[in-house]
Design a protein around this motif. Sequence first.
Motif, PDB file in Angstrom:
ATOM      1  N   UNK A   1       0.806  -1.213   0.000  1.00 32.95           N
ATOM      2  CA  UNK A   1       0.000   0.000   0.000  1.00 32.95           C
ATOM      3  C   UNK A   1       0.845   1.270   0.000  1.00 32.95           C
ATOM      4  N   UNK A   2       2.147   1.163  -0.297  1.00 34.15           N
ATOM      5  CA  UNK A   2       3.001   2.338  -0.342  1.00 34.15           C
ATOM      6  C   UNK A   2       3.497   2.540  -1.765  1.00 34.15           C
ATOM      7  N   UNK A   3       3.509   3.773  -2.239  1.00 26.18           N
ATOM      8  CA  UNK A   3       4.010   4.055  -3.569  1.00 26.18           C
ATOM      9  C   UNK A   3       5.033   5.179  -3.559  1.00 26.18           C
ATOM     10  N   UNK A   4       5.523   5.549  -2.389  1.00 22.49           N
ATOM     11  CA  UNK A   4       6.538   6.593  -2.307  1.00 22.49           C
ATOM     12  C   UNK A   4       7.350   6.398  -1.040  1.00 22.49           C
ATOM     13  N   UNK A   5       8.549   6.983  -1.013  1.00 24.30           N
ATOM     14  CA  UNK A   5       9.415   6.875   0.137  1.00 24.30           C
ATOM     15  C   UNK A   5       9.258   8.056   1.073  1.00 24.30           C
ATOM     16  N   UNK A   6      10.034   8.071   2.141  1.00 21.34           N
ATOM     17  CA  UNK A   6       9.983   9.183   3.094  1.00 21.34           C
ATOM     18  C   UNK A   6      10.529  10.458   2.462  1.00 21.34           C
ATOM     19  N   UNK A   7      10.293  11.573   3.108  1.00 20.10           N
ATOM     20  CA  UNK A   7      10.721  12.864   2.590  1.00 20.10           C
ATOM     21  C   UNK A   7      12.168  13.105   3.000  1.00 20.10           C
ATOM     22  N   UNK A   8      13.096  12.522   2.253  1.00 15.79           N
ATOM     23  CA  UNK A   8      14.513  12.675   2.498  1.00 15.79           C
ATOM     24  C   UNK A   8      15.138  13.519   1.397  1.00 15.79           C
ATOM     25  N   UNK A   9      16.351  13.985   1.614  1.00 16.73           N
ATOM     26  CA  UNK A   9      17.007  14.861   0.655  1.00 16.73           C
ATOM     27  C   UNK A   9      18.427  14.421   0.337  1.00 16.73           C
ATOM     28  N   UNK A  10      19.169  15.338  -0.288  1.00 12.19           N
ATOM     29  CA  UNK A  10      20.549  15.087  -0.681  1.00 12.19           C
ATOM     30  C   UNK A  10      21.458  15.107   0.539  1.00 12.19           C
ATOM     31  N   UNK A  11      22.421  14.173   0.588  1.00 15.59           N
ATOM     32  CA  UNK A  11      23.448  14.206   1.627  1.00 15.59           C
ATOM     33  C   UNK A  11      24.807  14.373   0.948  1.00 15.59           C
ATOM     34  N   UNK A  12      25.628  15.222   1.542  1.00 17.27           N
ATOM     35  CA  UNK A  12      26.983  15.464   1.066  1.00 17.27           C
ATOM     36  C   UNK A  12      27.901  15.487   2.280  1.00 17.27           C
ATOM     37  N   UNK A  13      28.923  14.652   2.261  1.00 22.69           N
ATOM     38  CA  UNK A  13      29.786  14.540   3.420  1.00 22.69           C
ATOM     39  C   UNK A  13      31.251  14.638   3.052  1.00 22.69           C
ATOM     40  N   UNK A  14      32.063  15.005   4.038  1.00 22.07           N
ATOM     41  CA  UNK A  14      33.509  15.060   3.855  1.00 22.07           C
ATOM     42  C   UNK A  14      34.177  14.247   4.951  1.00 22.07           C
ATOM     43  N   UNK A  15      35.377  13.778   4.662  1.00 22.06           N
ATOM     44  CA  UNK A  15      36.195  13.098   5.651  1.00 22.06           C
ATOM     45  C   UNK A  15      37.628  13.588   5.546  1.00 22.06           C
ATOM     46  N   UNK A  16      38.265  13.837   6.671  1.00 24.30           N
ATOM     47  CA  UNK A  16      39.653  14.280   6.723  1.00 24.30           C
ATOM     48  C   UNK A  16      40.398  13.366   7.676  1.00 24.30           C
ATOM     49  N   UNK A  17      41.573  12.883   7.251  1.00 26.73           N
ATOM     50  CA  UNK A  17      42.321  11.966   8.092  1.00 26.73           C
ATOM     51  C   UNK A  17      43.815  12.169   7.968  1.00 26.73           C
ATOM     52  N   UNK A  18      44.531  11.749   9.000  1.00 27.98           N
ATOM     53  CA  UNK A  18      45.995  11.824   9.005  1.00 27.98           C
ATOM     54  C   UNK A  18      46.553  10.596   9.703  1.00 27.98           C
ATOM     55  N   UNK A  19      47.698  10.137   9.217  1.00 23.69           N
ATOM     56  CA  UNK A  19      48.395   8.994   9.812  1.00 23.69           C
ATOM     57  C   UNK A  19      49.871   9.347   9.931  1.00 23.69           C
ATOM     58  N   UNK A  20      50.408   9.152  11.136  1.00 27.01           N
ATOM     59  CA  UNK A  20      51.799   9.508  11.410  1.00 27.01           C
ATOM     60  C   UNK A  20      52.548   8.257  11.859  1.00 27.01           C
ATOM     61  N   UNK A  21      53.635   7.946  11.148  1.00 27.53           N
ATOM     62  CA  UNK A  21      54.497   6.828  11.528  1.00 27.53           C
ATOM     63  C   UNK A  21      55.347   7.276  12.722  1.00 27.53           C
ATOM     64  N   UNK A  22      54.839   6.986  13.915  1.00 23.61           N
ATOM     65  CA  UNK A  22      55.475   7.481  15.132  1.00 23.61           C
ATOM     66  C   UNK A  22      56.856   6.884  15.321  1.00 23.61           C
TER      67      UNK A  22
ATOM     68  N   UNK B   1      59.089   3.118  13.990  1.00 27.64           N
ATOM     69  CA  UNK B   1      59.118   1.765  13.458  1.00 27.64           C
ATOM     70  C   UNK B   1      57.813   1.401  12.775  1.00 27.64           C
ATOM     71  N   UNK B   2      57.097   0.417  13.326  1.00 29.03           N
ATOM     72  CA  UNK B   2      55.835  -0.034  12.744  1.00 29.03           C
ATOM     73  C   UNK B   2      54.642   0.414  13.572  1.00 29.03           C
ATOM     74  N   UNK B   3      54.755   1.550  14.258  1.00 25.02           N
ATOM     75  CA  UNK B   3      53.671   2.087  15.078  1.00 25.02           C
ATOM     76  C   UNK B   3      53.147   3.372  14.440  1.00 25.02           C
ATOM     77  N   UNK B   4      51.819   3.455  14.299  1.00 25.08           N
ATOM     78  CA  UNK B   4      51.191   4.580  13.620  1.00 25.08           C
ATOM     79  C   UNK B   4      50.121   5.209  14.515  1.00 25.08           C
ATOM     80  N   UNK B   5      50.088   6.520  14.545  1.00 24.90           N
ATOM     81  CA  UNK B   5      49.022   7.268  15.198  1.00 24.90           C
ATOM     82  C   UNK B   5      48.111   7.859  14.129  1.00 24.90           C
ATOM     83  N   UNK B   6      46.794   7.871  14.395  1.00 20.43           N
ATOM     84  CA  UNK B   6      45.826   8.340  13.416  1.00 20.43           C
ATOM     85  C   UNK B   6      44.831   9.291  14.067  1.00 20.43           C
TER      86      UNK B   6
END
Length: 466
Positions: free
Chosen positions: A361-382, A384-389
């Motif tokens: 009995x449904x012919x449409x979805x909820x009233x949702x909109x556009x999503x736009x996201x960003x991600x920023x990351x850093x990794x440091x080789x502290x 030898x083989x140990x990394x901080x992020x």
Amino acid sequence: MFRRLPLLLLLLAPTSYGQGVMQPLSIQGLERQELMTARARGMGSAVTALSGSIESAILNPAGLASLSRPAFSTSGAWFRQDWAETQHWNPNRYYAGMSLYFADPEDYRSEPLSEPDWTYNQSSFRLATMAGAVPLEVGDQTLTLGIVFHQIAQLSDYDRNDNVLDPYIGQFRPDPIERPKPGEEIPVQWSAFERERTGHLQAVSSSVGFELHESFHVGLRVSRIWGSSTDRQHTRNVGLFLLREDAHDYSYETATGSLAWDGSSEYSGWRGVFGMQWQYDMITVGVTYQFASNLRQKFTNMGREQTQESGARNHTQVGEHQVEIPARIGTGVVLRPIPSIVLAADYFWQNFSDLKVLGSAMDSGPDWGMVQGIGLGAEWNLHGATFLRAGFRRDPQPFRIEGFGLVGQTATGDAFSVGLGTSISILTLDLAYEFQNLHYQDRWESNVDYNRVRKHSVLVGVTYAL
């Protein structure tokens, strides 16, 4: 008749969409996409251009082509999500006295969520991933195959509103409530509403990464998705207002009766992702395209209706939704200014306005909109083989904020993360913590709802490389 009508209408609640102040439980949770890997979370989910690890099998399959040796990994994840809300009521312009029924027990606070009207939380611990990948030489190129069992979404959802009015007289736009005509009475039902969903979606994914050129890789992932959830929602009648032409001429009487639904849903579907990566010197650029996909939801609900006139009655609902989830596009870049530092940035968008829900009995979805996201990351080789992020990501929500003056706006929160990685012989251990925080306000003519959602995530992973 007026007392009976609201409950009759509520019998259709699990398969219909209503006013934002009381949205019935339907497909909530299916829009969420979680990156269930420790390194990804620790770097703000900015991973489209990262390569050379087994995580690429579920992040960007093109990155698998940079894997130098066979590897196996597993990880677990703990989540806790908290909801809170405070309601403030203003005098209604026309029926000013009605607002006294919902008056704030305390004066306005500078920070409404310091003492919210209600809080609620969910928590869980799950196996997040189990993966294996093997690189193969095909002529002068590398072909890497991977298979992964992984969690892809938490179906956590909760909402509560102790002061639902139907029709919602506090609404000013986009659909203002008309005043009664001479001799006319408009019944306004006052009720309390609560809904909750718990569950997960998981998948088995087959991935392949291929080296077209030493600096250009492509990949494909195909996922078989399934999952389940426990669903419940409850509506309790509180009172009934009868509005008349005169601004001060209305009456009120208490109302009884309730309708409680308890049920479950089963989900199944397929999903495909195509990825590319291009590397030049210290820069890597990545692109992913998640194809539009269909997800099937089969639900069974048991309802119990309680009325003063006829006592208790049971109802059963069995149905199916076909959910058409729109495509998702992501792009990212990784910079290595010096050998010990990795900087990453991602951007994605997905237009949930194109989401469709068919069936039952449904012919449409909820009233949702556009999503736009960003991600920023850093990794440091502290050392030898140990990394901080560390990482940050914008956490967009597809649902639109309710109320006048906010037409079309969607809610957006922020997420902050830290991580640690270290290698011990042929084992690599990864740990990440992420905190997500979302605040938004539903602003109506008569009231403001202050909403807060917080989420804590801890992920632990182990990788074994031959």
